[in-house]
Scaffold this motif. Sequence first.
Motif, mmCIF file in Angstrom:
data_model
loop_
_atom_site.group_PDB
_atom_site.id
_atom_site.type_symbol
_atom_site.label_atom_id
_atom_site.label_comp_id
_atom_site.label_asym_id
_atom_site.label_seq_id
_atom_site.Cartn_x
_atom_site.Cartn_y
_atom_site.Cartn_z
ATOM 1 N N SER A 7 -18.951 -38.380 25.167
ATOM 2 C CA SER A 7 -19.451 -37.495 25.910
ATOM 3 C C SER A 7 -18.449 -35.818 25.650
ATOM 4 C CB SER A 7 -19.538 -37.774 27.383
ATOM 5 O OG SER A 7 -19.976 -36.742 28.180
ATOM 6 N N ALA A 8 -17.188 -36.387 25.667
ATOM 7 C CA ALA A 8 -16.290 -35.400 25.290
ATOM 8 C C ALA A 8 -16.297 -34.959 24.162
ATOM 9 C CB ALA A 8 -14.814 -35.626 25.580
ATOM 10 N N ALA A 9 -16.515 -35.491 22.913
ATOM 11 C CA ALA A 9 -16.903 -35.301 21.531
ATOM 12 C C ALA A 9 -18.060 -34.166 21.529
ATOM 13 C CB ALA A 9 -16.907 -36.405 20.776
ATOM 14 N N ALA A 10 -19.200 -34.717 21.930
ATOM 15 C CA ALA A 10 -20.401 -34.031 22.166
ATOM 16 C C ALA A 10 -20.345 -32.579 23.011
ATOM 17 C CB ALA A 10 -21.630 -35.140 22.719
ATOM 18 N N HIS A 11 -19.516 -32.476 23.852
ATOM 19 C CA HIS A 11 -19.449 -31.460 24.733
ATOM 20 C C HIS A 11 -18.426 -30.422 24.030
ATOM 21 C CE1 HIS A 11 -19.919 -29.544 28.449
ATOM 22 N NE2 HIS A 11 -18.248 -29.175 28.453
ATOM 23 N N LEU A 12 -17.419 -30.794 23.300
ATOM 24 C CA LEU A 12 -16.742 -30.120 22.418
ATOM 25 C C LEU A 12 -17.493 -29.378 21.107
ATOM 26 C CD1 LEU A 12 -13.306 -32.021 22.142
ATOM 27 C CD2 LEU A 12 -13.564 -29.941 23.082
ATOM 28 N N ILE A 13 -18.179 -30.209 20.732
ATOM 29 C CA ILE A 13 -18.969 -29.914 19.402
ATOM 30 C C ILE A 13 -20.212 -28.727 19.919
ATOM 31 C CG2 ILE A 13 -20.417 -30.519 17.614
ATOM 32 C CD1 ILE A 13 -19.189 -33.425 17.502
ATOM 33 N N ALA A 14 -20.868 -29.116 20.846
ATOM 34 C CA ALA A 14 -21.788 -28.217 21.616
ATOM 35 C C ALA A 14 -20.922 -26.818 21.726
ATOM 36 C CB ALA A 14 -22.445 -28.746 22.952
ATOM 37 N N ASN A 15 -20.006 -26.487 22.461
ATOM 38 C CA ASN A 15 -19.482 -25.468 22.840
ATOM 39 C C ASN A 15 -18.863 -24.892 21.617
ATOM 40 O OD1 ASN A 15 -19.560 -25.829 25.501
ATOM 41 N ND2 ASN A 15 -17.510 -26.480 25.889
ATOM 42 N N ALA A 16 -18.372 -25.485 20.638
ATOM 43 C CA ALA A 16 -18.065 -25.276 19.198
ATOM 44 C C ALA A 16 -19.280 -24.169 18.465
ATOM 45 C CB ALA A 16 -17.458 -26.076 18.359
ATOM 46 N N ILE A 17 -20.330 -24.933 18.610
ATOM 47 C CA ILE A 17 -21.543 -24.599 17.996
ATOM 48 C C ILE A 17 -21.824 -23.068 18.768
ATOM 49 C CG2 ILE A 17 -23.935 -24.663 17.695
ATOM 50 C CD1 ILE A 17 -23.435 -27.702 17.155
ATOM 51 N N GLY A 18 -21.929 -23.063 20.054
ATOM 52 C CA GLY A 18 -22.143 -21.697 20.707
ATOM 53 C C GLY A 18 -21.111 -20.599 20.432
ATOM 54 N N LEU A 19 -19.798 -20.987 20.428
ATOM 55 C CA LEU A 19 -18.810 -19.958 20.017
ATOM 56 C C LEU A 19 -18.987 -19.534 18.652
ATOM 57 C CD1 LEU A 19 -15.889 -21.645 21.954
ATOM 58 C CD2 LEU A 19 -16.822 -19.455 22.424
ATOM 59 N N ILE A 20 -19.493 -20.337 17.661
ATOM 60 C CA ILE A 20 -19.431 -20.106 16.374
ATOM 61 C C ILE A 20 -20.618 -18.943 16.127
ATOM 62 C CG2 ILE A 20 -20.185 -20.763 14.100
ATOM 63 C CD1 ILE A 20 -18.150 -23.360 14.503
ATOM 64 N N LEU A 21 -21.825 -19.406 16.865
ATOM 65 C CA LEU A 21 -23.241 -18.506 17.011
ATOM 66 C C LEU A 21 -22.888 -17.381 17.331
ATOM 67 C CD1 LEU A 21 -25.834 -20.907 18.409
ATOM 68 C CD2 LEU A 21 -25.815 -19.743 16.040
ATOM 69 N N ALA A 22 -21.897 -17.055 18.379
ATOM 70 C CA ALA A 22 -21.298 -15.717 18.951
ATOM 71 C C ALA A 22 -20.495 -14.935 18.104
ATOM 72 C CB ALA A 22 -20.854 -15.884 20.404
ATOM 73 N N ASN A 23 -19.672 -15.752 17.318
ATOM 74 C CA ASN A 23 -19.113 -15.255 16.332
ATOM 75 C C ASN A 23 -19.674 -14.376 15.128
ATOM 76 O OD1 ASN A 23 -16.350 -14.476 15.306
ATOM 77 N ND2 ASN A 23 -16.486 -16.291 13.932
ATOM 78 N N ILE A 24 -20.659 -15.200 14.825
ATOM 79 C CA ILE A 24 -21.659 -14.960 13.728
ATOM 80 C C ILE A 24 -22.615 -13.553 14.101
ATOM 81 C CG2 ILE A 24 -23.661 -15.534 12.287
ATOM 82 C CD1 ILE A 24 -22.490 -18.286 12.201
ATOM 83 N N LEU A 25 -23.027 -13.716 15.542
ATOM 84 C CA LEU A 25 -24.206 -12.667 15.782
ATOM 85 C C LEU A 25 -23.629 -11.585 16.451
ATOM 86 C CD1 LEU A 25 -26.598 -15.234 17.181
ATOM 87 C CD2 LEU A 25 -26.855 -14.133 15.091
ATOM 88 N N LEU A 26 -22.335 -11.452 16.947
ATOM 89 C CA LEU A 26 -21.787 -10.281 17.721
ATOM 90 C C LEU A 26 -20.599 -9.568 17.052
ATOM 91 C CD1 LEU A 26 -21.648 -11.677 21.229
ATOM 92 C CD2 LEU A 26 -23.422 -10.330 20.312
ATOM 93 N N PRO A 27 -21.043 -8.393 16.574
ATOM 94 C CA PRO A 27 -19.905 -7.636 15.830
ATOM 95 C C PRO A 27 -18.659 -7.624 17.110
ATOM 96 C CG PRO A 27 -21.664 -6.354 16.522
ATOM 97 C CD PRO A 27 -22.192 -7.639 16.525
ATOM 98 N N GLY A 28 -17.548 -7.384 16.771
ATOM 99 C CA GLY A 28 -16.515 -7.141 17.658
ATOM 100 C C GLY A 28 -15.892 -8.624 18.365
ATOM 101 N N PHE A 29 -17.018 -9.512 18.487
ATOM 102 C CA PHE A 29 -16.602 -10.869 18.804
ATOM 103 C C PHE A 29 -16.106 -11.784 17.616
ATOM 104 C CE2 PHE A 29 -17.116 -15.377 20.121
ATOM 105 C CZ PHE A 29 -17.208 -15.116 21.555
ATOM 106 N N THR A 30 -14.631 -11.894 17.906
ATOM 107 C CA THR A 30 -13.938 -12.575 16.536
ATOM 108 C C THR A 30 -13.030 -13.911 17.007
ATOM 109 O OG1 THR A 30 -12.252 -11.193 16.861
ATOM 110 C CG2 THR A 30 -13.945 -10.392 15.422
ATOM 111 N N ILE A 31 -13.098 -14.790 16.397
ATOM 112 C CA ILE A 31 -12.550 -15.944 16.497
ATOM 113 C C ILE A 31 -11.704 -16.314 15.211
ATOM 114 C CG2 ILE A 31 -12.296 -18.533 17.067
ATOM 115 C CD1 ILE A 31 -14.998 -18.089 18.532
ATOM 116 N N GLY A 32 -10.377 -16.196 14.945
ATOM 117 C CA GLY A 32 -9.769 -16.562 13.846
ATOM 118 C C GLY A 32 -10.206 -17.897 13.214
ATOM 119 N N PHE A 33 -10.035 -18.163 11.936
ATOM 120 C CA PHE A 33 -10.636 -19.249 11.356
ATOM 121 C C PHE A 33 -10.334 -20.625 11.642
ATOM 122 C CE2 PHE A 33 -10.236 -22.231 7.563
ATOM 123 C CZ PHE A 33 -11.715 -22.472 7.618
#
Length: 129
Positions: A7-33
């Motif tokens: 459950s923790a792994a699924a939660h982490l992966i789901a949040n990572a996917i959401g954060l990566i989507l925001a990083n891709i779609l929003l200019p100015g929203f940046t997360i270092g590699f």
Amino acid sequence: MPRFVLSAAAHLIANAIGLILANILLPGFTIGFLGIVIVTLVFTVVSVVLLPIIRKVSEKKLPELLGGLSLVVTFAGLLITEMLVSDFTIGGIANLLAATLIVWLGALIAGVLLPKYLFPSLAKPKAHT
């Protein structure tokens, strides 16, 4: 593997996917590699800590907030994570609002699909004997 770990792994992966989507779609929203791991961990921990606190306050003082509890937690989690992690920038209030929706929606969709396809043991309720 214990259900809690899956459950923790699924939660982490789901949040990572959401954060990566925001990083891709929003200019100015940046997360270092390399920061994606740290940002995901911090965001997830902050969200897990905030959820019961905001739920309890909402139940007593603002019951109307309960319907959007996940959005409020995502919003607050993003703000707090930005304060704690130097390799993470939201990029303004418009990005914060858009990122709240994108991260919430990405994590929601991933949270529904991951147990079904990646962690099938989470999708099946445990039988009580």
